[in-house]
Enzyme design. Sequence first.
Site, PDB file in Angstrom:
ATOM      1  N   HIS A  65       0.829  -1.209   0.000  1.00 13.82           N
ATOM      2  CA  HIS A  65       0.000   0.000   0.000  1.00 13.82           C
ATOM      3  C   HIS A  65       0.865   1.262   0.000  1.00 13.82           C
ATOM      4  CE1 HIS A  65      -3.051  -2.804   2.072  1.00 13.82           C
ATOM      5  NE2 HIS A  65      -3.388  -2.662   0.822  1.00 13.82           N
ATOM      6  N   HIS A  66       2.127   1.137  -0.398  1.00 17.37           N
ATOM      7  CA  HIS A  66       2.975   2.343  -0.377  1.00 17.37           C
ATOM      8  C   HIS A  66       2.439   3.375  -1.355  1.00 17.37           C
ATOM      9  CE1 HIS A  66       4.625   0.490  -3.975  1.00 17.37           C
ATOM     10  NE2 HIS A  66       5.258   1.615  -4.248  1.00 17.37           N
ATOM     11  N   LYS A  71      -2.891  -2.641  -7.655  1.00 14.61           N
ATOM     12  CA  LYS A  71      -3.179  -2.978  -9.057  1.00 14.61           C
ATOM     13  C   LYS A  71      -2.650  -4.348  -9.392  1.00 14.61           C
ATOM     14  CE  LYS A  71      -4.645  -1.471 -13.045  1.00 14.61           C
ATOM     15  NZ  LYS A  71      -5.330  -2.779 -13.145  1.00 14.61           N
ATOM     16  N   LYS A  95       7.052  -4.433 -10.343  1.00 13.16           N
ATOM     17  CA  LYS A  95       6.812  -4.082 -11.741  1.00 13.16           C
ATOM     18  C   LYS A  95       6.348  -2.625 -11.848  1.00 13.16           C
ATOM     19  CE  LYS A  95       4.462  -7.347 -13.795  1.00 13.16           C
ATOM     20  NZ  LYS A  95       3.441  -8.177 -14.467  1.00 13.16           N
ATOM     21  N   LYS A 107      -2.850  -8.983  -6.675  1.00 13.51           N
ATOM     22  CA  LYS A 107      -3.193 -10.035  -7.640  1.00 13.51           C
ATOM     23  C   LYS A 107      -4.392 -10.777  -7.107  1.00 13.51           C
ATOM     24  CE  LYS A 107      -1.331 -11.606 -11.467  1.00 13.51           C
ATOM     25  NZ  LYS A 107      -0.541 -10.756 -12.357  1.00 13.51           N
ATOM     26  N   SER A 363      -2.728  -0.184 -18.528  1.00 14.11           N
ATOM     27  CA  SER A 363      -3.828  -0.161 -17.549  1.00 14.11           C
ATOM     28  C   SER A 363      -3.847   1.187 -16.816  1.00 14.11           C
ATOM     29  CB  SER A 363      -3.644  -1.254 -16.498  1.00 14.11           C
ATOM     30  OG  SER A 363      -4.199  -2.461 -16.946  1.00 14.11           O
TER      31      SER A 363
HETATM   32  N1  GLU Z   1      -2.060  -9.132 -15.354  1.00 10.30           N
HETATM   33  C1  GLU Z   1      -1.149  -8.203 -15.910  1.00 10.30           C
HETATM   34  C2  GLU Z   1       0.197  -8.315 -15.229  1.00 10.30           C
HETATM   35  O1  GLU Z   1       0.520  -9.310 -14.633  1.00 10.30           O
HETATM   36  C3  GLU Z   1      -1.706  -6.790 -15.942  1.00 10.30           C
HETATM   37  C4  GLU Z   1      -2.023  -6.201 -14.629  1.00 10.30           C
HETATM   38  C5  GLU Z   1      -2.747  -4.869 -14.714  1.00 10.30           C
HETATM   39  O2  GLU Z   1      -2.930  -4.358 -15.813  1.00 10.30           O
HETATM   40  O3  GLU Z   1      -3.129  -4.366 -13.666  1.00 10.30           O
HETATM   41  O4  GLU Z   1       1.015  -7.439 -15.316  1.00 10.30           O
END
Ligand code: GLU
Length: 472
Positions: A65-66, A71, A95, A107, A363
């Site tokens: 939550h930084h 996402k 990422k 996730k 995204s």
């Molecule tokens: N599922 C994709 C990933 O592993 C996209 C995640 C997203 O767009 O939030 O990067």
Amino acid sequence: MAVQHEYSFFDAVQESFDKAAKFTSWDPGILEQIKQCNSVYRMHFPVKIGDKIEVIKAYRVQHSHHKTPCKGGIRFSTAVNLDEVMALAALMTYKCAIVNVPFGGAKGGISIDPKKYTPFELEKITRRYTSELIKKNFIGPGTDVPAPDYGTGEREMAWILDTYISMRPGEVDALGCVTGKPVTQGGVRGRKEATGLGVFYGIREVCKMPDVMERLGLTVGVKEKRVVVQGLGNVGYHAAKFFREGGAKVIAIAEFEGAIMNLNGLNEEEVFQHRKKTGSILDFPGATNLPVSGEALELECDILIPAALENVINGENAPRVKAKIIGEAANGPLTPEADEEFVKRGILVVPDMYLNAGGVTVSYFEWLKNLSHVRYGRLEKRFTENLNTEILQQIEELTGKRVNETQRQFIMHGPDEVDLVYSGLEETMITATREIMDLWKNNPAIPDMRTAAYVVAINKVGVAYAELGIFP
Ligand code: GLU
């Protein structure tokens, strides 16, 4: 394409993190906080399938939550388990940090085989999952924003959005509760191909680096490079497409049922249509069949793109891999044992958590579009076209020369949404590649590009925590 689960995927991510943390100077408390998953939600819910009630097991993990919202995608697969979702959530944090997308990692997953359900049943499961997330405040444009992942796509995202909107009527930014939506439902043009295109931009940038290419015994540029792609899903398909369009030769494509090879190059769209028609990629006209899918990973090639699931290259098959560059389009396709083997043999592994960041980058663009309630290019397209026309006319009048029609169209063209999305993605991937490579060059003790990428990520998340003042 067997998935091996003999050890913990989350442990492997932690191991890579620890290896990189040694090259940073953060307080051990900050490092520990970065590593852990902040919130884990495991749920069971009943869904009526036919005349039976099935209890479905599902997860959503918020790793960090930084920065908020969190996402990350949602996958539908029988291989989904807590360990996997935690590992993938952690990778999302790193990422996003690497590509400067201001989100924490998350996730989700539902432990089902989507092929066993009708679209109607899948819709019921997806909507029920979404309402479970809403009940616990695990979804929302400012809290946690899911997206497609393995086994899900635009259709599932549209169901998620519709469920959210019906339970939160009047929420003005509701469109931003999920990304990867169809364009008609608030999606952004270019999202579908974004991960595959990001993989191409990242590898292309690496291939432009003369010192790196020299070390690998390769020529500069992607042109004529022999590429093997494992997985013809959304990511693999688009990676293959952009490599082919960029002048590389896709000499083999692998799927569950086997692999096909043609040294003159394969066209991914033709292979896709052949598979659709016959149910298999095998027996594709002009190609040689490799009945065991895994054999494709061991072919003589320049670039290997694993674009399916995790752990497909491990201690067992890594010694037989002959590629010079491995571009991790999937999440976690290599085990730490495979990594060690490739460092020893001087094979360049371009790591997942930056190379497949194209999806989340676009995204982010989609989320921004949703919050701003306006399509990219809507305000400036016509203005830019008028301006360019005027400039061109002036130049032509002054010089007495005229440009040809193709050049005229190119110069005058004002940006459409997809142009801006591609250009934003290209910029993001080039900058991230250079940042990681520069850090690696300046720290020769760092053994591989994955560790360098982790160092970049840890430093960025570390700064965020330090600036939040959590650790005075
Ligand atoms: N599922 C994709 C990933 O592993 C996209 C995640 C997203 O767009 O939030 O990067």
